[in-house]
Design a protein around this motif. Structure first.
Motif, PDB file in Angstrom:
ATOM      1  N   LYS A 109       1.677   0.035 -17.563  1.00  0.00           N
ATOM      2  CA  LYS A 109       1.540  -0.373 -16.022  1.00  0.00           C
ATOM      3  C   LYS A 109       3.003  -0.975 -15.984  1.00  0.00           C
ATOM      4  CE  LYS A 109      -2.773   0.573 -16.357  1.00  0.00           C
ATOM      5  NZ  LYS A 109      -3.380   0.957 -17.624  1.00  0.00           N
ATOM      6  N   LEU A 110       3.664  -0.607 -14.734  1.00  0.00           N
ATOM      7  CA  LEU A 110       4.993  -1.516 -14.446  1.00  0.00           C
ATOM      8  C   LEU A 110       4.910  -1.993 -13.118  1.00  0.00           C
ATOM      9  CD1 LEU A 110       7.554   1.256 -15.711  1.00  0.00           C
ATOM     10  CD2 LEU A 110       6.485  -0.730 -17.064  1.00  0.00           C
ATOM     11  N   GLU A 165      17.366  -2.200 -16.158  1.00  0.00           N
ATOM     12  CA  GLU A 165      17.375  -0.870 -16.969  1.00  0.00           C
ATOM     13  C   GLU A 165      17.911  -1.235 -18.175  1.00  0.00           C
ATOM     14  OE1 GLU A 165      19.014   3.758 -16.446  1.00  0.00           O
ATOM     15  OE2 GLU A 165      19.401   2.370 -14.975  1.00  0.00           O
ATOM     16  N   GLU A 166      18.942  -2.151 -18.338  1.00  0.00           N
ATOM     17  CA  GLU A 166      19.617  -2.469 -19.646  1.00  0.00           C
ATOM     18  C   GLU A 166      18.484  -3.252 -20.602  1.00  0.00           C
ATOM     19  OE1 GLU A 166      22.924  -4.548 -18.937  1.00  0.00           O
ATOM     20  OE2 GLU A 166      24.238  -2.728 -18.806  1.00  0.00           O
ATOM     21  N   LYS A 167      17.417  -3.892 -19.797  1.00  0.00           N
ATOM     22  CA  LYS A 167      16.516  -4.819 -20.615  1.00  0.00           C
ATOM     23  C   LYS A 167      15.104  -3.871 -20.757  1.00  0.00           C
ATOM     24  CE  LYS A 167      18.785  -8.594 -20.725  1.00  0.00           C
ATOM     25  NZ  LYS A 167      18.701  -9.792 -21.729  1.00  0.00           N
ATOM     26  N   MET A 168      14.846  -2.606 -19.945  1.00  0.00           N
ATOM     27  CA  MET A 168      13.616  -2.097 -20.263  1.00  0.00           C
ATOM     28  C   MET A 168      13.476  -1.519 -21.361  1.00  0.00           C
ATOM     29  SD  MET A 168      11.676  -2.451 -17.434  1.00  0.00           S
ATOM     30  CE  MET A 168      10.626  -0.885 -17.421  1.00  0.00           C
ATOM     31  N   GLU A 188       0.829  -1.124   0.017  1.00  0.00           N
ATOM     32  CA  GLU A 188      -0.038   0.150   0.162  1.00  0.00           C
ATOM     33  C   GLU A 188       0.911   1.043  -0.197  1.00  0.00           C
ATOM     34  OE1 GLU A 188      -2.737  -0.193   3.262  1.00  0.00           O
ATOM     35  OE2 GLU A 188      -3.622  -2.104   2.693  1.00  0.00           O
ATOM     36  N   PHE A 189       1.791   1.358   0.794  1.00  0.00           N
ATOM     37  CA  PHE A 189       2.841   2.454   0.800  1.00  0.00           C
ATOM     38  C   PHE A 189       3.538   2.563  -0.337  1.00  0.00           C
ATOM     39  CE2 PHE A 189       3.144   1.815   5.775  1.00  0.00           C
ATOM     40  CZ  PHE A 189       2.630   2.974   5.948  1.00  0.00           C
ATOM     41  N   ILE A 190       4.089   1.581  -1.152  1.00  0.00           N
ATOM     42  CA  ILE A 190       4.784   1.573  -2.156  1.00  0.00           C
ATOM     43  C   ILE A 190       3.704   2.063  -3.546  1.00  0.00           C
ATOM     44  CG2 ILE A 190       5.948   0.256  -3.871  1.00  0.00           C
ATOM     45  CD1 ILE A 190       6.651  -1.872  -1.863  1.00  0.00           C
ATOM     46  N   GLU A 191       2.548   1.488  -3.371  1.00  0.00           N
ATOM     47  CA  GLU A 191       1.761   2.010  -4.740  1.00  0.00           C
ATOM     48  C   GLU A 191       1.320   3.347  -4.555  1.00  0.00           C
ATOM     49  OE1 GLU A 191      -1.350  -1.187  -4.779  1.00  0.00           O
ATOM     50  OE2 GLU A 191       0.019  -2.272  -6.267  1.00  0.00           O
ATOM     51  N   LYS A 192       1.659   4.217  -3.301  1.00  0.00           N
ATOM     52  CA  LYS A 192       1.350   5.262  -3.162  1.00  0.00           C
ATOM     53  C   LYS A 192       2.442   6.234  -3.254  1.00  0.00           C
ATOM     54  CE  LYS A 192      -0.902   4.784   0.839  1.00  0.00           C
ATOM     55  NZ  LYS A 192      -1.610   5.076   2.219  1.00  0.00           N
ATOM     56  N   GLY A 193       3.600   5.603  -3.704  1.00  0.00           N
ATOM     57  CA  GLY A 193       4.876   6.212  -3.843  1.00  0.00           C
ATOM     58  C   GLY A 193       5.563   6.893  -2.566  1.00  0.00           C
ATOM     59  N   GLU A 194       5.308   6.186  -1.254  1.00  0.00           N
ATOM     60  CA  GLU A 194       5.626   6.208  -0.011  1.00  0.00           C
ATOM     61  C   GLU A 194       6.793   5.390   0.297  1.00  0.00           C
ATOM     62  OE1 GLU A 194       2.300   6.745   2.654  1.00  0.00           O
ATOM     63  OE2 GLU A 194       1.109   8.198   1.386  1.00  0.00           O
ATOM     64  N   ILE A 195       7.801   5.491  -0.336  1.00  0.00           N
ATOM     65  CA  ILE A 195       8.756   4.517  -0.035  1.00  0.00           C
ATOM     66  C   ILE A 195       9.428   4.542   1.177  1.00  0.00           C
ATOM     67  CG2 ILE A 195      11.052   3.726  -1.207  1.00  0.00           C
ATOM     68  CD1 ILE A 195       8.659   3.249  -2.878  1.00  0.00           C
ATOM     69  N   ALA A 244      14.387  -1.907  -5.706  1.00  0.00           N
ATOM     70  CA  ALA A 244      15.301  -1.571  -6.752  1.00  0.00           C
ATOM     71  C   ALA A 244      14.837  -1.699  -8.135  1.00  0.00           C
ATOM     72  CB  ALA A 244      16.153  -3.016  -6.687  1.00  0.00           C
ATOM     73  N   PHE A 245      13.565  -2.322  -8.309  1.00  0.00           N
ATOM     74  CA  PHE A 245      12.754  -2.193  -9.352  1.00  0.00           C
ATOM     75  C   PHE A 245      11.996  -0.785  -9.672  1.00  0.00           C
ATOM     76  CE2 PHE A 245       8.563  -2.796 -11.830  1.00  0.00           C
ATOM     77  CZ  PHE A 245       9.017  -2.916 -13.047  1.00  0.00           C
ATOM     78  N   TYR A 246      11.600  -0.395  -8.749  1.00  0.00           N
ATOM     79  CA  TYR A 246      10.954   1.023  -8.670  1.00  0.00           C
ATOM     80  C   TYR A 246      11.991   2.209  -9.042  1.00  0.00           C
ATOM     81  CZ  TYR A 246       9.006   5.378  -6.492  1.00  0.00           C
ATOM     82  OH  TYR A 246       8.556   6.678  -6.368  1.00  0.00           O
ATOM     83  N   ASN A 247      13.140   2.104  -8.618  1.00  0.00           N
ATOM     84  CA  ASN A 247      14.119   2.752  -8.859  1.00  0.00           C
ATOM     85  C   ASN A 247      14.350   2.961 -10.312  1.00  0.00           C
ATOM     86  OD1 ASN A 247      14.745   3.777  -6.283  1.00  0.00           O
ATOM     87  ND2 ASN A 247      16.381   2.227  -5.996  1.00  0.00           N
ATOM     88  N   VAL A 248      14.396   1.803 -11.160  1.00  0.00           N
ATOM     89  CA  VAL A 248      14.359   1.612 -12.551  1.00  0.00           C
ATOM     90  C   VAL A 248      13.142   2.128 -13.064  1.00  0.00           C
ATOM     91  CG1 VAL A 248      14.947   0.276 -14.581  1.00  0.00           C
ATOM     92  CG2 VAL A 248      16.049  -0.210 -12.421  1.00  0.00           C
ATOM     93  N   ALA A 249      11.943   1.862 -12.560  1.00  0.00           N
ATOM     94  CA  ALA A 249      10.632   2.066 -13.427  1.00  0.00           C
ATOM     95  C   ALA A 249      10.414   3.495 -13.508  1.00  0.00           C
ATOM     96  CB  ALA A 249       9.645   1.250 -12.439  1.00  0.00           C
ATOM     97  N   LYS A 250      10.980   4.306 -12.271  1.00  0.00           N
ATOM     98  CA  LYS A 250      10.608   5.775 -12.177  1.00  0.00           C
ATOM     99  C   LYS A 250      11.279   6.427 -13.474  1.00  0.00           C
ATOM    100  CE  LYS A 250      13.566   6.961  -8.850  1.00  0.00           C
ATOM    101  NZ  LYS A 250      13.838   7.337  -7.260  1.00  0.00           N
TER     102      LYS A 250
END
Length: 180
Positions: free
Chosen positions: A166-167, A58-61, A14-21, A152-158
């Protein structure tokens, strides 16, 4: 009645999906301590360097995004295997549904291999004894490992937030975390 330790992970989601890392991190650290994960193990999990894992993703995105657009897909979902050394693949999914994770494994058009994340597999196998949310300590360990992987995925996805997809990320086939 047996405690449902997985509820703690759902709060992190819930926190992550609200961007509250930061809130997710603080919550996970507090829960891990409450669940009696030793402080030295918490520190070990927190200090594992995931930069090479982020770099692999990130290289594969760009390839994942390009393939998703060619296949007219709605979402990308990174799946990492707790039991198989954090071996990771990107599902390219035709459709996306907020309610259930069925769209990930049942409605994907193709997959792209991402590779493994070093560092967490040994902790999961040795310290959590490969137990997935079955007792206090394994639950605290899983929460921290899953949180760090998701961040780690969030850091790349942003960096790819404007890709039109949707990621998401998951370690199970029944649920997921939408980071973008």
């Amino acid at each position: 009645m047996k405690p449902n330790y997985y509820k703690y992970w759902e709060t992190c989601v819930e926190f992550i999906e609200k961007g509250e890392i930061e809130n997710a991190e603080n919550f996970a650290l507090n829960i891990a301590s409450t669940l009696t994960v030793p402080k030295d193990l918490i520190n070990k999990i927190i200090t594992v360097n995931l930069k090479s894992y982020e770099k692999k993703i990130e290289e594969k995105m760009p390839d994942c995004i390009q393939r998703a657009k060619i296949e007219n897909s709605d979402a990308l979902c990174l799946y990492y295997s707790l039991d198989n050394g954090w071996d990771s693949i990107m599902y390219i999914c035709k459709n996306y549904s907020k309610g259930t994770g069925d769209w990930i494994s049942n409605d994907y058009t193709s997959i792209i291999d991402i590779g493994k994340a070093r560092g967490f597999s040994g902790i999961f196998k040795k310290k959590a004894e490969s137990a997935f949310f079955t007792d206090k300590i394994s639950s605290g360990i899983c929460i921290l490992l899953m949180l760090r992987t998701t961040i780690a995925f969030y850091n790349v996805a942003k960096k790819f937030k404007d890709c039109g997809l949707k990621l998401c990320i998951t370690a199970t086939e029944s649920d997921f975390v939408r980071v973008i």
